[in-house]
Design a protein around this motif. Structure first.
Motif, PDB file in Angstrom:
ATOM      1  N   ARG A   1       2.628  -7.184  10.950  1.00  0.00           N
ATOM      2  CA  ARG A   1       2.519  -6.127   9.943  1.00  0.00           C
ATOM      3  C   ARG A   1       3.806  -5.924   9.156  1.00  0.00           C
ATOM      4  O   ARG A   1       3.787  -5.369   8.061  1.00  0.00           O
TER       5      ARG A   1
ATOM      6  N   ASP B   1       2.913  -8.218   6.415  1.00  0.00           N
ATOM      7  CA  ASP B   1       1.766  -7.713   5.659  1.00  0.00           C
ATOM      8  C   ASP B   1       2.163  -6.544   4.759  1.00  0.00           C
ATOM      9  O   ASP B   1       1.742  -6.451   3.609  1.00  0.00           O
TER      10      ASP B   1
ATOM     11  N   GLN C   1       5.640  -7.778   2.412  1.00  0.00           N
ATOM     12  CA  GLN C   1       5.453  -8.980   1.590  1.00  0.00           C
ATOM     13  C   GLN C   1       6.781  -9.648   1.215  1.00  0.00           C
ATOM     14  O   GLN C   1       7.045  -9.893   0.026  1.00  0.00           O
TER      15      GLN C   1
END
Ligand code: SAM
Length: 242
Positions: free
Chosen positions: A122, A125, A128
């Protein structure tokens, strides 16, 4: 150029930042390096930033929240510059990448250094980041990778290398992208090995030619992948237009 480095081990950078060219570049305000121990963003009593992997398995995984919170705080509401996560799974850093980063001189780069088994997915995610690697091997942490990248870039920033030093003829560098050939300094002879006569000739054209030849020869011997691609010779029966 301003670098912010997220790390659990800021002490690793002490010698690196305080010596030689980087120290001088920092003193001359050509480069800034700010270290952030993301343990401070742990948000729990034990300041823990890692946990056991879901699904079982070895080691500990870095939790997403401390890293995401730290990045968001240091980048502020309107993030500028590049966000780079160091990982062996990223694109491999090279001289072209260093040259591109050196051109964004007034820019800002945030590095995220992992440890242990790496990052909770994460982190990637949510943030980025660009993912970059130092090469196809596994380090204990991203700190050495961040230092290598910083060093490869700052030596390309105008004013960082002294007049007597230059990066233009270095291996892989803009201009030819080949390996540099052999170099010599005094004495003229050492343990039976003599400096090639051409380098003592004072003939600058001949010296440049010799250097080019040696550079090509060394690249041919060691790194054929760097040589310019040429079309394979046509077989005698082959006709143009086939
Ligand atoms: N389990 C991870 C994997 O297999 O991809 C490797 C984790 S490594 C032991 C811990 C950290 O070191 C990584 O999260 C990364 O930040 C850093 N690291 C290790 N090797 C690296 C490399 N080749 N380039 C850049 N960073 C590296």
């Amino acid at each position: 150029m301003r670098y912010d480095v997220l790390t659990l081990f800021p002490g690793i950078f002490a010698g690196f930042l305080g010596e030689s060219l980087l120290d001088k570049a920092i003193q001359r305000e050509l480069v800034q390096v700010h270290l952030h121990d993301f343990r401070k963003w742990a948000g729990n009593k034990h300041q823990s930033v890692d946990d056991r992997p879901y699904g079982g398995g070895q080691g500990m995984v870095l939790s997403a929240a401390p890293i995401v919170d730290c990045v968001e705080e240091i980048r502020g509401d309107s993030p500028v510059g590049r966000l780079i996560l160091l990982t062996p799974q990223g694109r491999v850093w090279d001289q072209v990448a260093a040259e591109e980063m050196a051109r964004q001189q007034d820019g800002r780069v945030v590095f995220i250094c992992g440890r242990y088994e790496g990052f909770d997915q994460r982190v990637i995610d949510v943030l980025q980041p660009e993912e970059w690697s130092l090469g196809d091997y596994v380090l204990n942490g991203g700190e050495v990778a961040a230092m290598a990248i910083i060093e490869s870039v700052i030596r390309l920033i105008p004013g960082v290398l002294g007049d007597s030093e230059s990066s233009v003829d270095d291996s892989f560098s803009e201009g030819n992208r080949l390996l540099e050939g052999p170099q010599y300094t005094r004495p003229r002879e050492y343990r039976g090995y003599r400096v090639p006569d051409v380098l003592l000739s004072g003939d600058h054209q001949a010296i440049a030619r010799w250097r080019r030849e040696k550079s090509l020869q060394r690249t041919q011997e060691r790194r054929q992948d760097l040589l310019p691609k040429t079309d394979p010779p046509r077989s005698s029966g082959e006709e143009i237009g086939e």
